[in-house]
Design an enzyme around this catalytic site. Structure first.
Site, PDB file in Angstrom:
ATOM      1  N   LYS A   1       0.902  -1.437  -0.338  1.00 22.45           N
ATOM      2  CA  LYS A   1      -0.356   0.062   0.253  1.00 22.45           C
ATOM      3  C   LYS A   1       1.064   1.635   0.076  1.00 22.45           C
ATOM      4  O   LYS A   1       0.693   2.303  -0.747  1.00 22.45           O
ATOM      5  CB  LYS A   1      -0.873   0.307   0.947  1.00 22.45           C
ATOM      6  CG  LYS A   1      -1.848  -1.130   1.437  1.00 22.45           C
ATOM      7  CD  LYS A   1      -2.524  -1.035   2.627  1.00 22.45           C
ATOM      8  CE  LYS A   1      -1.568  -0.827   3.980  1.00 22.45           C
ATOM      9  NZ  LYS A   1      -1.384  -2.408   4.263  1.00 22.45           N
TER      10      LYS A   1
ATOM     11  N   ARG B   1      -9.679   0.241   9.195  1.00 20.13           N
ATOM     12  CA  ARG B   1      -9.679  -1.064   8.983  1.00 20.13           C
ATOM     13  C   ARG B   1      -9.981  -2.198  10.178  1.00 20.13           C
ATOM     14  O   ARG B   1     -10.022  -3.115  10.537  1.00 20.13           O
ATOM     15  CB  ARG B   1      -8.033  -0.766  10.038  1.00 20.13           C
ATOM     16  CG  ARG B   1      -6.932  -0.707   9.480  1.00 20.13           C
ATOM     17  CD  ARG B   1      -5.819  -1.306  10.459  1.00 20.13           C
ATOM     18  NE  ARG B   1      -4.791  -1.914   9.909  1.00 20.13           N
ATOM     19  CZ  ARG B   1      -2.887  -0.974   9.345  1.00 20.13           C
ATOM     20  NH1 ARG B   1      -3.456   0.506   8.680  1.00 20.13           N
ATOM     21  NH2 ARG B   1      -2.447  -1.513   9.300  1.00 20.13           N
TER      22      ARG B   1
ATOM     23  N   ARG C   1      12.305  -5.408   5.055  1.00 21.24           N
ATOM     24  CA  ARG C   1      12.023  -4.334   4.930  1.00 21.24           C
ATOM     25  C   ARG C   1      12.655  -3.124   5.485  1.00 21.24           C
ATOM     26  O   ARG C   1      12.560  -3.353   6.604  1.00 21.24           O
ATOM     27  CB  ARG C   1      10.563  -3.464   4.821  1.00 21.24           C
ATOM     28  CG  ARG C   1      10.293  -2.514   5.068  1.00 21.24           C
ATOM     29  CD  ARG C   1       8.265  -2.261   5.000  1.00 21.24           C
ATOM     30  NE  ARG C   1       7.671  -2.572   6.003  1.00 21.24           N
ATOM     31  CZ  ARG C   1       5.824  -2.350   6.149  1.00 21.24           C
ATOM     32  NH1 ARG C   1       5.679  -2.186   5.553  1.00 21.24           N
ATOM     33  NH2 ARG C   1       5.831  -2.458   7.562  1.00 21.24           N
TER      34      ARG C   1
ATOM     35  N   ARG D   1      10.733  -1.708  10.774  1.00 17.95           N
ATOM     36  CA  ARG D   1      10.644  -1.632  12.090  1.00 17.95           C
ATOM     37  C   ARG D   1      10.154  -2.284  13.220  1.00 17.95           C
ATOM     38  O   ARG D   1      10.589  -3.307  12.929  1.00 17.95           O
ATOM     39  CB  ARG D   1       9.060  -1.222  11.373  1.00 17.95           C
ATOM     40  CG  ARG D   1       8.733   0.466  10.911  1.00 17.95           C
ATOM     41  CD  ARG D   1       7.548   0.661   9.699  1.00 17.95           C
ATOM     42  NE  ARG D   1       5.991  -0.171  10.229  1.00 17.95           N
ATOM     43  CZ  ARG D   1       5.252  -0.473   9.801  1.00 17.95           C
ATOM     44  NH1 ARG D   1       5.309   0.170   8.457  1.00 17.95           N
ATOM     45  NH2 ARG D   1       4.022  -1.149  10.630  1.00 17.95           N
TER      46      ARG D   1
ATOM     47  N   ARG E   1       0.308  -9.345  13.454  1.00 17.13           N
ATOM     48  CA  ARG E   1      -0.686  -8.587  12.081  1.00 17.13           C
ATOM     49  C   ARG E   1      -1.735  -9.325  11.318  1.00 17.13           C
ATOM     50  O   ARG E   1      -2.299  -8.916  10.715  1.00 17.13           O
ATOM     51  CB  ARG E   1      -0.259  -7.504  11.714  1.00 17.13           C
ATOM     52  CG  ARG E   1       1.037  -6.597  12.943  1.00 17.13           C
ATOM     53  CD  ARG E   1       2.215  -6.046  12.499  1.00 17.13           C
ATOM     54  NE  ARG E   1       2.392  -4.896  11.044  1.00 17.13           N
ATOM     55  CZ  ARG E   1       3.222  -4.625  10.231  1.00 17.13           C
ATOM     56  NH1 ARG E   1       4.673  -5.074  10.571  1.00 17.13           N
ATOM     57  NH2 ARG E   1       3.080  -4.092   9.658  1.00 17.13           N
TER      58      ARG E   1
HETATM   59  P1  AP5 Z   1       4.642  -1.839   2.088  1.00 14.92           P
HETATM   60  O1  AP5 Z   1       4.501  -1.023   0.472  1.00 14.92           O
HETATM   61  O2  AP5 Z   1       5.068  -0.992   2.998  1.00 14.92           O
HETATM   62  O3  AP5 Z   1       3.851  -2.139   2.366  1.00 14.92           O
HETATM   63  P2  AP5 Z   1       2.375  -1.352   3.048  1.00 14.92           P
HETATM   64  O4  AP5 Z   1       1.400  -2.343   2.651  1.00 14.92           O
HETATM   65  O5  AP5 Z   1       2.465  -0.201   3.383  1.00 14.92           O
HETATM   66  O6  AP5 Z   1       2.841  -2.647   4.049  1.00 14.92           O
HETATM   67  P3  AP5 Z   1       2.508  -1.637   5.889  1.00 14.92           P
HETATM   68  O7  AP5 Z   1       3.326  -2.199   7.105  1.00 14.92           O
HETATM   69  O8  AP5 Z   1       3.111   0.002   6.099  1.00 14.92           O
HETATM   70  O9  AP5 Z   1       1.249  -1.893   6.916  1.00 14.92           O
HETATM   71  P4  AP5 Z   1       0.566  -2.111   7.678  1.00 14.92           P
HETATM   72  O10 AP5 Z   1      -0.308  -1.697   7.377  1.00 14.92           O
HETATM   73  O11 AP5 Z   1       0.820  -3.000   8.256  1.00 14.92           O
HETATM   74  O12 AP5 Z   1       0.929  -0.815   8.888  1.00 14.92           O
HETATM   75  P5  AP5 Z   1       0.421   0.325   9.253  1.00 14.92           P
HETATM   76  O13 AP5 Z   1       1.950   1.418   9.035  1.00 14.92           O
HETATM   77  O14 AP5 Z   1      -0.177   0.788   8.173  1.00 14.92           O
HETATM   78  O15 AP5 Z   1       5.616  -2.961   1.479  1.00 14.92           O
HETATM   79  C1  AP5 Z   1       6.391  -4.074   2.319  1.00 14.92           C
HETATM   80  C2  AP5 Z   1       7.500  -4.334   1.723  1.00 14.92           C
HETATM   81  O16 AP5 Z   1       6.639  -5.419   0.455  1.00 14.92           O
HETATM   82  C3  AP5 Z   1       8.685  -3.681   1.345  1.00 14.92           C
HETATM   83  O17 AP5 Z   1       9.890  -3.675   1.459  1.00 14.92           O
HETATM   84  C4  AP5 Z   1       8.591  -2.988  -0.836  1.00 14.92           C
HETATM   85  O18 AP5 Z   1       9.747  -2.727  -0.761  1.00 14.92           O
HETATM   86  C5  AP5 Z   1       8.444  -3.906  -0.925  1.00 14.92           C
HETATM   87  N1  AP5 Z   1       7.003  -4.780  -1.587  1.00 14.92           N
HETATM   88  C6  AP5 Z   1       6.055  -3.824  -2.734  1.00 14.92           C
HETATM   89  N2  AP5 Z   1       6.035  -4.449  -3.331  1.00 14.92           N
HETATM   90  C7  AP5 Z   1       6.271  -5.380  -3.483  1.00 14.92           C
HETATM   91  C8  AP5 Z   1       5.827  -6.144  -4.731  1.00 14.92           C
HETATM   92  N3  AP5 Z   1       5.077  -6.013  -5.641  1.00 14.92           N
HETATM   93  N4  AP5 Z   1       7.069  -7.712  -4.990  1.00 14.92           N
HETATM   94  C9  AP5 Z   1       8.041  -7.651  -3.311  1.00 14.92           C
HETATM   95  N5  AP5 Z   1       8.383  -6.460  -2.987  1.00 14.92           N
HETATM   96  C10 AP5 Z   1       7.333  -6.044  -2.177  1.00 14.92           C
HETATM   97  O19 AP5 Z   1       0.287   0.296  10.413  1.00 14.92           O
HETATM   98  C11 AP5 Z   1       1.457   0.468  12.101  1.00 14.92           C
HETATM   99  C12 AP5 Z   1       0.373  -0.180  12.828  1.00 14.92           C
HETATM  100  O20 AP5 Z   1      -0.473   1.609  13.228  1.00 14.92           O
HETATM  101  C13 AP5 Z   1      -1.368  -0.560  13.415  1.00 14.92           C
HETATM  102  O21 AP5 Z   1      -0.183  -2.868  13.237  1.00 14.92           O
HETATM  103  C14 AP5 Z   1      -2.149  -0.573  14.391  1.00 14.92           C
HETATM  104  O22 AP5 Z   1      -1.248  -0.574  14.982  1.00 14.92           O
HETATM  105  C15 AP5 Z   1      -1.203   1.267  13.726  1.00 14.92           C
HETATM  106  N6  AP5 Z   1      -2.770   1.126  12.852  1.00 14.92           N
HETATM  107  C16 AP5 Z   1      -2.818   1.971  11.986  1.00 14.92           C
HETATM  108  N7  AP5 Z   1      -3.795   1.892  11.014  1.00 14.92           N
HETATM  109  C17 AP5 Z   1      -4.850   2.203  11.682  1.00 14.92           C
HETATM  110  C18 AP5 Z   1      -6.111   1.989  12.042  1.00 14.92           C
HETATM  111  N8  AP5 Z   1      -6.884   2.614  10.838  1.00 14.92           N
HETATM  112  N9  AP5 Z   1      -6.948   2.126  12.917  1.00 14.92           N
HETATM  113  C19 AP5 Z   1      -6.364   1.039  13.835  1.00 14.92           C
HETATM  114  N10 AP5 Z   1      -5.108   1.114  13.924  1.00 14.92           N
HETATM  115  C20 AP5 Z   1      -4.077   1.350  13.341  1.00 14.92           C
END
Ligand code: AP5
Length: 218
Positions: free
Chosen positions: A13, A88, A123, A156, A167
């Site tokens: 994402k 979410r 990552r 991270r 997660r």
């Molecule tokens: P990346 O693009 O970083 O993936 P992402 O989907 O953005 O993953 P996140 O871990 O950031 O999402 P998340 O939803 O768990 O975390 P968030 O920060 O929102 O890609 C991942 C890796 O793959 C990278 O190394 C990239 O280079 C690689 N890659 C990408 N595309 C690729 C491809 N096609 N092929 C191969 N490799 C590839 O949330 C963190 C925490 O915040 C949550 O756990 C929760 O505690 C809290 N939180 C956030 N939002 C909420 C909410 N709305 N409600 C409640 N709690 C929340």
């Protein structure tokens, strides 16, 4: 253009959000980045959410809804925004509908759990800009250094395998039901509901980017 990117942790994402936002000149609103900034600054909210995030659980709905509602009032959201990591839960999605906030498009980026575990364990992040790399799939030009600034990249805390597994469990239990929710919204079209699309997020990053932009420009 108002877009929601749905998908498991590590689905890509954040990676794809950067391309979409640049293309349509809209801000990327990442709830994860906003919460990590609160933790980093040591605010009251940061203190409240730090351990929840480190365990890979979701922070309370009311807190997230308040944070996002304030953020989308900012002038840079006038012509649209991309939500990365929100909603979410069904409660978060319904809060937007109840507030009359219209969304144009919801896109699910679908990736299997095994691929996610491989992605997140490799990552690397540039904390100041949010630029995302992967040790194998998208390595920086110089080991562990940001391509543009040369600054150190970090991993991270919640990317350790055990936390990634919890997660993923949280995702399947609390976030995945949003797929059926938005599919139904799209089919019923009772409210100015968003269009729902699903895209497989495995393969070349540029190919996925092209498919996403094609979907949004249709
Ligand atoms: P990346 O693009 O970083 O993936 P992402 O989907 O953005 O993953 P996140 O871990 O950031 O999402 P998340 O939803 O768990 O975390 P968030 O920060 O929102 O890609 C991942 C890796 O793959 C990278 O190394 C990239 O280079 C690689 N890659 C990408 N595309 C690729 C491809 N096609 N092929 C191969 N490799 C590839 O949330 C963190 C925490 O915040 C949550 O756990 C929760 O505690 C809290 N939180 C956030 N939002 C909420 C909410 N709305 N409600 C409640 N709690 C929340």
């Amino acid at each position: 253009m108002r877009v929601i990117l749905l998908g498991a942790p590590g689905a890509g994402k954040g990676t794809q959000a950067k391309f979409i936002c640049q293309h349509f000149n809209i801000p990327q609103i990442s709830t994860g980045d906003m919460l990590r900034a609160e933790v980093q600054s040591g605010t009251k909210m940061g203190e409240q959410v730090k351990s929840i995030m480190n365990e890979g659980k979701l922070v309370p709905d009311d807190l997230i809804i308040m944070m996002i509602s304030e953020r989308i009032q900012q002038p840079d959201c006038k012509n649209g925004f991309l939500l990365d990591g929100f909603p979410r839960t069904i409660t978060q999605a319904k809060a937007f509908i109840e507030a009359g906030i219209k969304i144009d498009h919801v896109i699910e980026i679908a990736v299997e759990d095994q691929e996610i575990i491989a992605r997140l364990s490799g990552r690397l992040i540039h904390p100041a800009s949010g630029r995302i790399y992967h040790k194998t799939f998208n390595p920086p030009k110089n080991e562990n250094k940001d391509d543009l600034t040369g600054e150190e990249l970090i991993q991270r805390k919640d990317d350790q395998e055990a936390t990634v597994r919890s997660r993923l469990a949280v995702y399947h239990e609390q976030t995945e039901p949003l797929i059926a929710f938005y599919q139904q919204e799209d089919q019923q079209r009772s409210y100015p509901s968003p269009k729902f699309s699903r895209l497989v997020g495995v393969g070349n990053v540029d190919d996925i980017k092209k498919s996403l932009l094609d979907l949004l420009e249709k």
